[in-house]
Design a protein around this motif. Structure first.
Motif, PDB file in Angstrom:
ATOM      1  N   GLY A  10       0.848  -1.178   0.000  1.00  0.00           N
ATOM      2  CA  GLY A  10       0.000   0.000   0.000  1.00  0.00           C
ATOM      3  C   GLY A  10       0.888   1.232   0.000  1.00  0.00           C
ATOM      4  N   ILE A  11       0.512   2.271  -0.700  1.00  0.00           N
ATOM      5  CA  ILE A  11       1.343   3.460  -0.813  1.00  0.00           C
ATOM      6  C   ILE A  11       0.574   4.665  -0.282  1.00  0.00           C
ATOM      7  CG2 ILE A  11       2.547   5.016  -2.393  1.00  0.00           C
ATOM      8  CD1 ILE A  11       2.871   2.646  -4.288  1.00  0.00           C
ATOM      9  N   ILE A  12       1.206   5.420   0.605  1.00  0.00           N
ATOM     10  CA  ILE A  12       0.606   6.635   1.135  1.00  0.00           C
ATOM     11  C   ILE A  12       0.929   7.786   0.192  1.00  0.00           C
ATOM     12  CG2 ILE A  12       0.595   8.236   3.093  1.00  0.00           C
ATOM     13  CD1 ILE A  12       1.465   5.844   4.810  1.00  0.00           C
ATOM     14  N   ASN A  13       2.207   8.013  -0.029  1.00  0.00           N
ATOM     15  CA  ASN A  13       2.681   8.970  -1.011  1.00  0.00           C
ATOM     16  C   ASN A  13       3.810   8.304  -1.779  1.00  0.00           C
ATOM     17  OD1 ASN A  13       1.146  11.409  -0.427  1.00  0.00           O
ATOM     18  ND2 ASN A  13       2.229  11.414   1.530  1.00  0.00           N
ATOM     19  N   PRO A  14       3.788   8.329  -3.107  1.00  0.00           N
ATOM     20  CA  PRO A  14       4.836   7.665  -3.871  1.00  0.00           C
ATOM     21  C   PRO A  14       6.217   8.113  -3.423  1.00  0.00           C
ATOM     22  CG  PRO A  14       3.068   8.413  -5.316  1.00  0.00           C
ATOM     23  CD  PRO A  14       2.793   8.996  -3.963  1.00  0.00           C
ATOM     24  N   ASN A  40     -12.014  -8.657  -1.175  1.00  0.00           N
ATOM     25  CA  ASN A  40     -12.800  -7.490  -0.788  1.00  0.00           C
ATOM     26  C   ASN A  40     -12.456  -7.016   0.627  1.00  0.00           C
ATOM     27  OD1 ASN A  40     -14.004  -9.863   0.255  1.00  0.00           O
ATOM     28  ND2 ASN A  40     -15.967  -8.822   0.523  1.00  0.00           N
ATOM     29  N   VAL A  41     -12.136  -7.977   1.516  1.00  0.00           N
ATOM     30  CA  VAL A  41     -11.731  -7.609   2.878  1.00  0.00           C
ATOM     31  C   VAL A  41     -10.386  -6.882   2.840  1.00  0.00           C
ATOM     32  CG1 VAL A  41     -11.082  -8.481   5.158  1.00  0.00           C
ATOM     33  CG2 VAL A  41     -13.026  -9.488   3.948  1.00  0.00           C
ATOM     34  N   ARG A  42      -9.436  -7.428   2.083  1.00  0.00           N
ATOM     35  CA  ARG A  42      -8.118  -6.792   1.979  1.00  0.00           C
ATOM     36  C   ARG A  42      -8.242  -5.371   1.444  1.00  0.00           C
ATOM     37  NH1 ARG A  42      -6.885 -11.707  -0.571  1.00  0.00           N
ATOM     38  NH2 ARG A  42      -6.438 -10.661  -2.566  1.00  0.00           N
ATOM     39  N   THR A  43      -9.051  -5.211   0.413  1.00  0.00           N
ATOM     40  CA  THR A  43      -9.214  -3.894  -0.207  1.00  0.00           C
ATOM     41  C   THR A  43      -9.866  -2.915   0.751  1.00  0.00           C
ATOM     42  OG1 THR A  43      -9.397  -4.871  -2.419  1.00  0.00           O
ATOM     43  CG2 THR A  43     -10.254  -2.632  -2.119  1.00  0.00           C
ATOM     44  N   LEU A  44     -10.940  -3.332   1.403  1.00  0.00           N
ATOM     45  CA  LEU A  44     -11.667  -2.456   2.319  1.00  0.00           C
ATOM     46  C   LEU A  44     -10.775  -1.988   3.462  1.00  0.00           C
ATOM     47  CD1 LEU A  44     -14.408  -1.201   3.104  1.00  0.00           C
ATOM     48  CD2 LEU A  44     -14.868  -3.283   4.422  1.00  0.00           C
ATOM     49  N   VAL A  45     -10.066  -2.941   4.086  1.00  0.00           N
ATOM     50  CA  VAL A  45      -9.215  -2.608   5.226  1.00  0.00           C
ATOM     51  C   VAL A  45      -8.031  -1.754   4.768  1.00  0.00           C
ATOM     52  CG1 VAL A  45      -7.719  -3.542   7.025  1.00  0.00           C
ATOM     53  CG2 VAL A  45      -9.910  -4.644   6.541  1.00  0.00           C
ATOM     54  N   ARG A  46      -7.421  -2.111   3.617  1.00  0.00           N
ATOM     55  CA  ARG A  46      -6.281  -1.342   3.114  1.00  0.00           C
ATOM     56  C   ARG A  46      -6.664   0.104   2.850  1.00  0.00           C
ATOM     57  NH1 ARG A  46      -5.539  -3.631  -1.541  1.00  0.00           N
ATOM     58  NH2 ARG A  46      -6.409  -1.944  -2.768  1.00  0.00           N
ATOM     59  N   GLU A  47      -7.785   0.310   2.172  1.00  0.00           N
ATOM     60  CA  GLU A  47      -8.191   1.669   1.834  1.00  0.00           C
ATOM     61  C   GLU A  47      -8.503   2.487   3.082  1.00  0.00           C
ATOM     62  OE1 GLU A  47     -11.410   1.239  -0.901  1.00  0.00           O
ATOM     63  OE2 GLU A  47     -10.094   0.775  -2.618  1.00  0.00           O
ATOM     64  N   TYR A  48      -9.185   1.876   4.048  1.00  0.00           N
ATOM     65  CA  TYR A  48      -9.544   2.607   5.261  1.00  0.00           C
ATOM     66  C   TYR A  48      -8.299   2.970   6.075  1.00  0.00           C
ATOM     67  CZ  TYR A  48     -11.636   3.832   9.726  1.00  0.00           C
ATOM     68  OH  TYR A  48     -11.987   4.487  10.873  1.00  0.00           O
ATOM     69  N   LEU A  49      -7.413   1.985   6.274  1.00  0.00           N
ATOM     70  CA  LEU A  49      -6.227   2.249   7.090  1.00  0.00           C
ATOM     71  C   LEU A  49      -5.270   3.222   6.403  1.00  0.00           C
ATOM     72  CD1 LEU A  49      -5.425  -1.259   8.626  1.00  0.00           C
ATOM     73  CD2 LEU A  49      -6.659   0.670   9.650  1.00  0.00           C
ATOM     74  N   THR A  50      -5.207   3.177   5.079  1.00  0.00           N
ATOM     75  CA  THR A  50      -4.378   4.130   4.348  1.00  0.00           C
ATOM     76  C   THR A  50      -4.904   5.549   4.558  1.00  0.00           C
ATOM     77  OG1 THR A  50      -3.788   2.487   2.660  1.00  0.00           O
ATOM     78  CG2 THR A  50      -3.495   4.805   2.076  1.00  0.00           C
ATOM     79  N   GLU A  51      -6.229   5.695   4.555  1.00  0.00           N
ATOM     80  CA  GLU A  51      -6.832   7.005   4.823  1.00  0.00           C
ATOM     81  C   GLU A  51      -6.499   7.490   6.228  1.00  0.00           C
ATOM     82  OE1 GLU A  51     -10.977   6.556   4.224  1.00  0.00           O
ATOM     83  OE2 GLU A  51     -10.853   6.493   2.032  1.00  0.00           O
ATOM     84  N   GLN A  52      -6.288   6.544   7.149  1.00  0.00           N
ATOM     85  CA  GLN A  52      -5.975   6.899   8.536  1.00  0.00           C
ATOM     86  C   GLN A  52      -4.483   7.143   8.760  1.00  0.00           C
ATOM     87  OE1 GLN A  52      -8.481   7.492  10.671  1.00  0.00           O
ATOM     88  NE2 GLN A  52      -9.812   6.999   8.922  1.00  0.00           N
TER      89      GLN A  52
END
Length: 254
Positions: A10-14, A40-52
Motif C-alpha cells: 500500500g502506498i501513502i505517497n509515492p 474485498n476484505v483486503r481492499t476495504l481494510v487497506r483503503e480505510y487504514l491508508t486514509e488513517q
C-alpha cells in the motif's frame, strides 16, 4: 506473461513513508500487514487504514504473508484464521519463531476455542467478523500505543528470580531467557512493578490501555495462562503469578 506478485504494497505517497501531522511535524508511518484470503476484505481494510495514515501491505494467505513480513517488517499484523495453503494458526507458529510484533486476529469463527488457540499461539488480540472499521482502528491504535511506549524510568524490574528489561524487551527466569509476546511482556511488567498488589481484570485492562469490547476480560485470563506456561515450572501450581479468587491476579511478594 506477467510475474505474479506474492503480496501487495500500500502506498501513502509515492516514494515516501513519512506523514505530516497538523502541526507540520513529520514522522514515520506505521506499517500494517493485512492477511486475508478475501480480496474485498483486503481492499476495504487497506483503503480505510491508508486514509488513517498507515502504510498497508496485504497478503492472501499465510505463506505469502511470511514473505511479506520478512520483506516489509510490519509494526502490526491483522490476520485471518481460515485461509488456504497456510492458515492463520500455522502462520503464527512460524512467525513467532522470527518476531514478536503484535498480531490481531480477524476471525469469522464464533467458537471460543478458536480465539483461545490463537491467543495461546501468541496473538495479542482478536476481532470477530463482521466488524466496524472504527472498532478495528481503535484496537490497532491501542495495541500499537501499548507496544510503542517509551521505556519508563525504571527500565529493569527484578522480582523473585525474574529479570525484565524494558529497554531490550527481554525477560529471564533464573538465567534462562524467555520469549514473550508484547501483550505478555506488558502484563508481566505491570505485575512485577508492584509485587503483592492485587489487580482486577479491569485494572489490568486499564493499565494495558485496553478497551471495553466484549471478550477482553477473557483475553486477560488467557494471557495469564500463556505467561504461566512460559515462566512457571508448574503452571498448575504457580509460584510467581497468583490468582486471588473473586478478585484478580498479583505477583507473589514472598
Amino acid at each position: 506473461m506477467k510475474t505474479a506478485i506474492p503480496y501487495r504494497k500500500g502506498i501513502i505517497n509515492p516514494g515516501s513513508t513519512k506523514l505530516e501531522d497538523p502541526q507540520g511535524k513529520t514522522h514515520m508511518s506505521k506499517t500494517i500487514l493485512v492477511v486475508d484470503d478475501k480480496a474485498n476484505v483486503r481492499t476495504l481494510v487497506r483503503e480505510y487504514l491508508t486514509e488513517q495514515g498507515f502504510r498497508v501491505v496485504t497478503a492472501e494467505n499465510g505463506q505469502t504473508a511470511l514473505y511479506a513480513a520478512r520483506q516489509e517488517k510490519p509494526d502490526l499484523i491483522l490476520l485471518d484464521i481460515m485461509m488456504p495453503e497456510m492458515d492463520g494458526f500455522e502462520f503464527i507458529r512460524a512467525y513467532r519463531k522470527e518476531s514478536d510484533k503484535p498480531i490481531i486476529l480477524l476471525t469469522a469463527k464464533l467458537e471460543e476455542s478458536d480465539k483461545v488457540i490463537g491467543l495461546e499461539l501468541g496473538a495479542d488480540d482478536y476481532i470477530t467478523k463482521p466488524f466496524g472499521m472504527r472498532e478495528l482502528l481503535a484496537r490497532i491504535r491501542t495495541v500499537l500505543r501499548r507496544t510503542g511506549k517509551a521505556p519508563e524510568a525504571s527500565q529493569v524490574l527484578r522480582a523473585a528470580d525474574i529479570v525484565l528489561d524494558r529497554e531490550t524487551h527481554s525477560v529471564t527466569v533464573g538465567e534462562k531467557p524467555v520469549r514473550l509476546t508484547p501483550s505478555e511482556f506488558d502484563l508481566l511488567a505491570i505485575l512485577m512493578a508492584a509485587p503483592g498488589r492485587v489487580y482486577s481484570r479491569l485494572d489490568l485492562l486499564r493499565e494495558l490501555e485496553g478497551t471495553t469490547f466484549e471478550g477482553v476480560a477473557r483475553t486477560i485470563d488467557q494471557h495469564v495462562r500463556n505467561l504461566r506456561a512460559k515462566i512457571e515450572a508448574d503452571p498448575a501450581e504457580p509460584r510467581y503469578i497468583e490468582t486471588v479468587f473473586g478478585v484478580g491476579y498479583r505477583f507473589a511478594s514472598g
